[in-house]
Design a protein around this motif. Structure first.
Motif, short mmCIF file in Angstrom:
data_model
loop_
_atom_site.label_atom_id
_atom_site.label_comp_id
_atom_site.label_asym_id
_atom_site.label_seq_id
_atom_site.Cartn_x
_atom_site.Cartn_y
_atom_site.Cartn_z
N ALA A 31 35.39 36.04 36.89
CA ALA A 31 36.78 35.65 37.18
C ALA A 31 37.39 36.60 38.21
CB ALA A 31 37.59 35.64 35.90
N LEU A 32 37.14 37.90 38.04
CA LEU A 32 37.67 38.87 38.99
C LEU A 32 37.06 38.68 40.38
CD1 LEU A 32 37.75 42.11 36.80
CD2 LEU A 32 39.71 40.82 37.65
N ALA A 33 35.76 38.36 40.41
CA ALA A 33 35.09 38.15 41.71
C ALA A 33 35.68 36.94 42.43
CB ALA A 33 33.59 37.97 41.49
N VAL A 34 35.91 35.85 41.68
CA VAL A 34 36.52 34.65 42.29
C VAL A 34 37.92 34.95 42.79
CG1 VAL A 34 37.36 32.33 41.80
CG2 VAL A 34 35.12 33.05 40.95
N TYR A 35 38.69 35.72 42.03
CA TYR A 35 40.06 36.08 42.42
C TYR A 35 40.07 36.86 43.73
CZ TYR A 35 44.43 38.67 42.51
OH TYR A 35 45.61 39.24 42.90
N TYR A 36 39.20 37.85 43.83
CA TYR A 36 39.17 38.66 45.04
C TYR A 36 38.72 37.86 46.26
CZ TYR A 36 40.17 43.03 42.62
OH TYR A 36 40.79 44.03 41.90
N VAL A 37 37.79 36.94 46.06
CA VAL A 37 37.32 36.12 47.19
C VAL A 37 38.43 35.21 47.68
CG1 VAL A 37 35.77 34.25 47.85
CG2 VAL A 37 34.89 36.20 46.56
N VAL A 38 39.11 34.53 46.76
CA VAL A 38 40.18 33.60 47.13
C VAL A 38 41.36 34.34 47.75
CG1 VAL A 38 41.86 31.93 46.26
CG2 VAL A 38 39.51 31.90 45.41
N SER A 39 41.78 35.43 47.13
CA SER A 39 42.91 36.19 47.68
C SER A 39 42.55 36.82 49.01
CB SER A 39 43.36 37.27 46.70
OG SER A 39 42.30 38.20 46.48
N GLY A 40 41.29 37.17 49.19
CA GLY A 40 40.85 37.75 50.45
C GLY A 40 40.98 36.80 51.61
#
Length: 212
Positions: A31-40
């Protein structure tokens, strides 16, 4: 102490989520990895926009273009609406290139944007933003207003490059030529002797020589 906290945490994860600690932390990591990718993605686009704006600010301005004498109507096309054209304004008929203050003062959205493309002498003297004062007519101003206008002119002369002058409405230059009146033309004839009077002594002298 730390071991007891870890055991308590594992029991709480199992009790509240029904997942094993390994499965819980795996899902949390994904979940954290997906969040960072999308916000990036969004942050990087904003970052690129800021980089482009900063690059534009750092680009050197083109050298000022000398316009010579132009009509006040022609000055209006340099009001900043076209970013490819220089930003100009005038004080007391003298035109200055204020492109270097486009973003801070005189460009679209700036606090003095309404002065751009105009001779704003009267407005600057009165510190007025009224449409009726956006003119080069400074007649009727008081001594304090004229002094304020002089200060503005000194600031522009020291900071910006003069690129031209505004023609008067009758098409003449802002520098008024010295007027010559009929009285001035007739003055030498009134003060000095006339041509006929100047020749009389010569004729008399000639006559005297002949008699001798």
């Amino acid at each position: 102490m730390a071991l007891q906290l870890w055991e308590t945490l594992k029991e709480a994860i199992t009790a509240y989520t029904g997942l094993s600690p390994a499965a819980f932390f795996t899902i949390l990591s994904l979940a954290l990895a997906v969040y960072y990718v999308v916000s990036g993605l969004f942050v990087s686009s904003d970052h690129h926009v800021r980089d482009r704006e900063m690059y534009k600010e750092m680009e050197p301005l083109p050298p000022p273009v000398q316009l010579g004498e132009i009509a006040e109507e022609e000055l209006k096309v340099y009001d900043g609406s076209d970013p490819k054209k220089p930003l100009l304004m005038a004080i007391k008929g003298q035109i200055y290139d204020v492109s270097q203050s486009r973003r801070m003062f005189y460009g679209p959205g700036g606090p003095y944007a309404l002065f751009a493309g105009k001779d704003a002498s009267r407005a600057l003297a009165k510190m007025s933003f009224d449409e009726q004062d956006l003119t080069g007519d400074i007649s009727g101003l008081g001594p304090f207003e004229l002094e304020a206008l002089q200060d503005w002119e000194y600031k522009f002369m020291s900071k910006y490059t003069k690129v031209g002058t505004i023609k008067n409405t009758d098409g003449s230059s802002t520098v008024e030529p010295t007027e010559t009146t009929d009285r001035d033309i007739a003055k030498p004839a009134e003060d000095g002797p006339s041509e006929s009077a100047a020749t009389k002594p010569v004729e008399a002298a000639t006559g005297g020589d002949a008699q001798e």
